[in-house]
Design a protein around this motif. Structure first.
Motif, PDB file in Angstrom:
ATOM      1  N   GLU A  38       0.807  -1.214   0.000  1.00  0.00           N
ATOM      2  CA  GLU A  38       0.000   0.000   0.000  1.00  0.00           C
ATOM      3  C   GLU A  38       0.842   1.267   0.000  1.00  0.00           C
ATOM      4  O   GLU A  38       0.348   2.345  -0.308  1.00  0.00           O
ATOM      5  N   GLN A  39       2.131   1.161   0.370  1.00  0.00           N
ATOM      6  CA  GLN A  39       2.966   2.357   0.427  1.00  0.00           C
ATOM      7  C   GLN A  39       3.320   2.825  -0.970  1.00  0.00           C
ATOM      8  O   GLN A  39       3.251   2.083  -1.946  1.00  0.00           O
ATOM      9  N   GLU A  40       3.713   4.093  -1.052  1.00  0.00           N
ATOM     10  CA  GLU A  40       3.983   4.707  -2.354  1.00  0.00           C
ATOM     11  C   GLU A  40       5.228   4.142  -3.011  1.00  0.00           C
ATOM     12  O   GLU A  40       5.273   3.951  -4.225  1.00  0.00           O
ATOM     13  N   ALA A  42       8.796   1.392  -3.029  1.00  0.00           N
ATOM     14  CA  ALA A  42       9.225   0.042  -2.686  1.00  0.00           C
ATOM     15  C   ALA A  42       9.945   0.054  -1.346  1.00  0.00           C
ATOM     16  O   ALA A  42      10.490   1.051  -0.916  1.00  0.00           O
ATOM     17  N   GLY A  43       9.937  -1.081  -0.693  1.00  0.00           N
ATOM     18  CA  GLY A  43      10.592  -1.224   0.591  1.00  0.00           C
ATOM     19  C   GLY A  43      10.139  -2.516   1.232  1.00  0.00           C
ATOM     20  O   GLY A  43       9.883  -3.508   0.547  1.00  0.00           O
ATOM     21  N   THR A  44      10.026  -2.528   2.540  1.00  0.00           N
ATOM     22  CA  THR A  44       9.438  -3.666   3.231  1.00  0.00           C
ATOM     23  C   THR A  44       7.944  -3.433   3.304  1.00  0.00           C
ATOM     24  O   THR A  44       7.489  -2.560   4.037  1.00  0.00           O
ATOM     25  N   PRO A  45       7.142  -4.185   2.554  1.00  0.00           N
ATOM     26  CA  PRO A  45       5.701  -3.907   2.518  1.00  0.00           C
ATOM     27  C   PRO A  45       5.028  -4.147   3.865  1.00  0.00           C
ATOM     28  O   PRO A  45       5.309  -5.131   4.551  1.00  0.00           O
ATOM     29  N   MET A 149       4.982  -7.652   6.012  1.00  0.00           N
ATOM     30  CA  MET A 149       4.094  -7.759   7.154  1.00  0.00           C
ATOM     31  C   MET A 149       2.651  -7.552   6.734  1.00  0.00           C
ATOM     32  O   MET A 149       2.357  -6.718   5.868  1.00  0.00           O
ATOM     33  N   VAL A 150       1.765  -8.313   7.358  1.00  0.00           N
ATOM     34  CA  VAL A 150       0.327  -8.191   7.121  1.00  0.00           C
ATOM     35  C   VAL A 150      -0.331  -7.881   8.465  1.00  0.00           C
ATOM     36  O   VAL A 150      -0.077  -8.583   9.455  1.00  0.00           O
ATOM     37  N   TYR A 151      -1.158  -6.832   8.514  1.00  0.00           N
ATOM     38  CA  TYR A 151      -1.743  -6.429   9.779  1.00  0.00           C
ATOM     39  C   TYR A 151      -3.274  -6.398   9.727  1.00  0.00           C
ATOM     40  O   TYR A 151      -3.880  -6.287   8.665  1.00  0.00           O
ATOM     41  N   GLU A 152      -3.857  -6.525  10.908  1.00  0.00           N
ATOM     42  CA  GLU A 152      -5.293  -6.335  11.098  1.00  0.00           C
ATOM     43  C   GLU A 152      -5.503  -4.958  11.722  1.00  0.00           C
ATOM     44  O   GLU A 152      -4.778  -4.568  12.636  1.00  0.00           O
TER      45      GLU A 152
END
Length: 416
Positions: A38-40, A42-45, A149-152
């Motif tokens: 979702e970030q603009e 590249a990096g660690t998503p 990383m995936v977050y709630e």
């Protein structure tokens, strides 16, 4: 001056002791890895549950090689979790990456690969937490891996950036204060044991601070107001080059020559730590692939040797000078190391880059392996940095660490 605080070194040492899995660095023929959600940039998503993540990379051999990917789930400390594939994933992995194109009308041939998750094979990720995607070749050798990383969106995380309360560091460090509140969505029991936190500056996991404990609570809100334990060296703004046009010199580029492929020669940079802080807008170490010589930058951008020069008047004390940025996931290796040129009385190196806009800075790799980011650039409390705070929670009887929320703040709004 060391640019990892004792607290950070101690925490990293603890993580290494318990066997965290590190990312695998790609070989030289794999270039321009872009991994984002979702970030603009590249990096660690860091993506919310159900949102897509995109991986792109180039193979400079350009022979349409077969690559496969796998996905694994991890605990907070980057040790493998106890979940089986069908518990964290709908569908399956270990399948070939089918979406690729060959470069068009470029001097350096390459094959560009693109993978989006979810897709028809890996339909979705079912739980939050730490993940790693691994890319394998047809011989089942691991080519490279990247964390995400995936977050709630359950807990409310409020973040503020403060100046250090220690007058010794008030002009050079930035402190991240935050709070975690489960609200009505989740009841956080025994937070000292079950709740863990992670502070990531500028999407750079290598500089993160792990697992601070709440100092006190106000109702359901857990408060973290550390000073040195949650502090980062302010650093300085990244410098940049933009070589989207390989046929003419632009800002920060001295000249361009065609020697088999394009060679881009930058103006010599200087040590900045003795100069007053000057705001120079950057993208916090990131990069954007771009070209004006074609319509599709992914396959029509040239690769060019970019030549770096540093006029250095600081003693290295046995250390090494490297260029540093997200162009290679902040990895220091032979391709980023500068060597001294006695005739020119400066340090220099060259590295292969795809056309685009790139942030970079010079850092000192010290003899003990620590990275001194401000040795040449300086450290300033005014520097613009982005901080993300992640909260991990393992419920009573839980088998994995959920990421229950993410908060962020920018040091543009730093306060005392």
């Amino acid at each position: 001056m060391k640019h990892y605080s004792l607290a950070i070194v101690f925490l990293f040492f603890n993580l290494l002791l318990i066997g965290q899995e590190l990312e695998t660095t790609p070989p030289e023929y794999i270039r321009t890895i872009q991994f984002k959600g979702e970030q603009e940039f590249a990096g660690t998503p860091i993506i919310s549950l159900g949102q897509p993540v995109v991986l792109e990379f180039d193979d400079l051999i350009g022979d349409e090689a077969d690559y496969f990917y796998t996905i694994e789930h991890y605990n907070f400390d980057w040790t493998p979790s106890n979940l089986s594939k069908n518990e964290f994933m709908t569908g399956f992995d270990d399948v070939r990456i089918l979406n690729y194109e060959n470069s068009f009308n470029t001097l350096q041939i390459y094959s560009h690969y693109n993978l989006t998750i979810p897709n028809k094979n890996t339909r979705n990720l079912k739980v939050s937490g730490n993940y790693m995607i691994k890319v394998w070749d047809e011989n089942r050798d691991l080519v490279f891996s990247r964390k995400f990383m995936v977050y709630e969106d359950l807990a409310i995380i409020k973040v503020q950036v403060k100046r250090s309360r220690d007058l010794k560091f008030i002009n050079t460090k930035q402190v991240v204060n935050f709070s975690v509140n489960g609200g009505e969505n989740i009841l956080i029991r025994n937070p000292d044991q079950n709740l863990k936190t992670l502070i990531i500056p500028n999407n750079n996991l290598q500089k993160s601070i792990y697992n601070l404990k709440p100092q006190y609570s106000v109702g359901n809100e857990l408060i973290y107001r550390y000073d040195q334990e949650a502090s980062f060296w302010g650093g300085n703004e990244f410098i940049f080059f933009d070589n989207k046009d390989v046929r003419a010199s632009t800002l920060n580029i001295r000249s361009i020559q065609l020697i088999n492929i394009y060679n881009t020669y930058l103006y010599a940079d200087k040590v900045r730590k003795f100069d007053p802080y000057t705001y120079n807008p950057d993208i916090n170490g990131n990069f954007v692939v771009n070209t004006i010589q074609g319509d599709d930058a992914t396959i029509q951008s040239e690769y060019t040797w970019v030549h770096f020069y540093l006029s250095n008047y600081e003693r290295l004390n046995g250390g090494e000078i490297h260029i540093y940025g997200n162009f290679n996931n902040y990895t220091l290796n032979d391709s980023t190391k500068l060597t001294y040129n006695t005739k020119k009385d400066l340090y220099e190196t060259k590295r292969l880059f795809k056309q685009g806009f790139y942030n970079y800075k010079y850092v000192l790799l010290e003899k003990d392996g620590t990275i001194n980011e401000g040795y040449f650039s300086g450290d300033f409390d005014e520097t613009e940095n982005q901080y993300n705070v992640l909260a991990y929670y393992r419920e009573l009887g839980g088998r994995y660490d959920r990421i229950i929320g993410v908060g962020s703040a920018n040091s543009r709004n730093i306060t005392n």
